[in-house]
Motif scaffolding. Structure first.
Motif, PDB file in Angstrom:
ATOM      1  N   ASN A 135     -11.493   8.322   5.411  1.00 44.72           N
ATOM      2  CA  ASN A 135     -11.416   9.051   6.274  1.00 44.72           C
ATOM      3  C   ASN A 135     -11.275  10.716   5.303  1.00 44.72           C
ATOM      4  N   GLU A 170      -5.034  -2.389   5.069  1.00 41.18           N
ATOM      5  CA  GLU A 170      -5.613  -1.574   6.127  1.00 41.18           C
ATOM      6  C   GLU A 170      -5.695  -0.209   6.345  1.00 41.18           C
ATOM      7  N   ALA A 171      -4.276  -0.057   6.362  1.00 36.50           N
ATOM      8  CA  ALA A 171      -4.100   2.061   6.211  1.00 36.50           C
ATOM      9  C   ALA A 171      -4.150   2.491   5.532  1.00 36.50           C
ATOM     10  N   ARG A 223      -9.772  -6.546  14.087  1.00 41.57           N
ATOM     11  CA  ARG A 223     -10.008  -7.069  12.437  1.00 41.57           C
ATOM     12  C   ARG A 223     -11.254  -7.107  11.865  1.00 41.57           C
ATOM     13  N   PHE A 271     -13.493  -3.834  11.901  1.00 41.27           N
ATOM     14  CA  PHE A 271     -12.784  -2.845  10.685  1.00 41.27           C
ATOM     15  C   PHE A 271     -13.603  -3.311   9.205  1.00 41.27           C
ATOM     16  N   CYS A 277      -7.197   1.738   3.570  1.00 40.49           N
ATOM     17  CA  CYS A 277      -8.252   1.623   3.613  1.00 40.49           C
ATOM     18  C   CYS A 277      -9.118   3.018   4.240  1.00 40.49           C
ATOM     19  N   SER A 278      -8.044   2.877   5.521  1.00 37.59           N
ATOM     20  CA  SER A 278      -8.362   3.974   5.996  1.00 37.59           C
ATOM     21  C   SER A 278      -7.919   5.779   6.062  1.00 37.59           C
ATOM     22  N   PHE A 279      -6.937   5.685   5.016  1.00 39.08           N
ATOM     23  CA  PHE A 279      -6.764   6.891   4.569  1.00 39.08           C
ATOM     24  C   PHE A 279      -7.776   6.972   3.682  1.00 39.08           C
ATOM     25  N   ASP A 328       2.527   6.828   8.929  1.00 38.37           N
ATOM     26  CA  ASP A 328       2.137   5.439   9.653  1.00 38.37           C
ATOM     27  C   ASP A 328       3.743   4.719   9.579  1.00 38.37           C
ATOM     28  N   LYS A 332     -16.542  -2.599   9.141  1.00 34.37           N
ATOM     29  CA  LYS A 332     -17.458  -0.927   8.888  1.00 34.37           C
ATOM     30  C   LYS A 332     -16.834  -0.536   7.434  1.00 34.37           C
ATOM     31  N   ILE A 333     -16.477  -0.840   6.406  1.00 30.55           N
ATOM     32  CA  ILE A 333     -15.761  -1.151   5.350  1.00 30.55           C
ATOM     33  C   ILE A 333     -17.292  -1.025   4.645  1.00 30.55           C
TER      34      ILE A 333
END
Length: 215
Positions: A174, A166-167, A89, A92, A169-171, A213, A95-96
């Motif tokens: 990417n 978090e998901a 975490r 993660f 953010c990933s979306f 997801d 990275k953001i």
């Protein structure tokens, strides 16, 4: 002066502060520094040679979390798993922060030209993505441009309402495959002003992401 000596000196100074007052912050700092010393000493014994100067603060923290758990004599397998999740975490979030920055509510309010309470309301009503970290909401900067929120942000968040922060953010962070063969980061497409056909692709991908997801 060696790194270990410097850390030990800092511990002594903090323990002195602890005796004079400010017990909460000093006690926590003392504990953290003692953990750090233990980890650094174990690295010295193993002739640890990785150049940590190239790591971000979050990456370095992740290494300490993992190693601290591994070195703990009372650490069970489950505790090590938890520590690795915490470290993941931390990486993660780091990275953001590298990609687009992370803001607290006051900073986001200034960007949006609204009150801090309005920002909290937007988070509560799922109109902003925010990652809970302790008592703070960390708000990823990909959601903003110089005018405030990027176009269509709330529409896309609305499709992703049932996935984790978090998901989400990933979306947004990417790449997305566009009809012309390009693969820009999704939030960059929104930020520059997505065309109608681009929005159709984004909404379709959001629905697919939601399904994947949940599965």
């Amino acid at each position: 002066m060696s790194t270990n000596a410097s850390v030990h000196e800092a511990i002594v100074n903090l323990e002195d502060r602890l005796q004079k007052g400010s017990q909460n912050s000093a006690a926590t700092a003392v504990r953290l520094l003692k953990i750090m010393t233990s980890v650094v000493e174990s690295w010295d014994k193993e002739h640890f040679v990785e150049d940590t100067s190239s790591l971000t603060d979050y990456e370095l923290l992740a290494k300490f979390v993992i190693r601290g758990a591994e070195d703990s004599p009372s650490s069970s397998r489950e505790k090590r798993k938890v520590s690795r999740r915490i470290a993941a975490r931390a990486r993660f979030i780091g990275k953001i922060n590298e990609i687009c920055g992370l803001y607290k509510a006051k900073q986001a309010a200034d960007i949006m030209g609204v009150s801090r309470q309005t920002v909290h309301n937007h988070i509560a009503n799922r109109k902003l993505v925010a990652i809970k970290e302790g008592n703070d909401n960390l708000i990823p900067g990909f959601q903003f441009d110089e005018k405030g929120k990027i176009p269509h942000l709330e529409e896309v968040i609305g499709i992703l309402k049932n996935v984790s922060q978090e998901a989400k953010c990933s979306f947004f962070l990417n790449p997305i495959h566009m009809k012309d063969g390009s693969e820009p980061l999704l939030y960059e497409v929104l930020k520059r002003g997505a065309k109608e056909e681009e929005m159709e692709i984004i909404k379709r991908e959001a629905k697919l992401f939601l399904t994947n997801d949940a599965s």
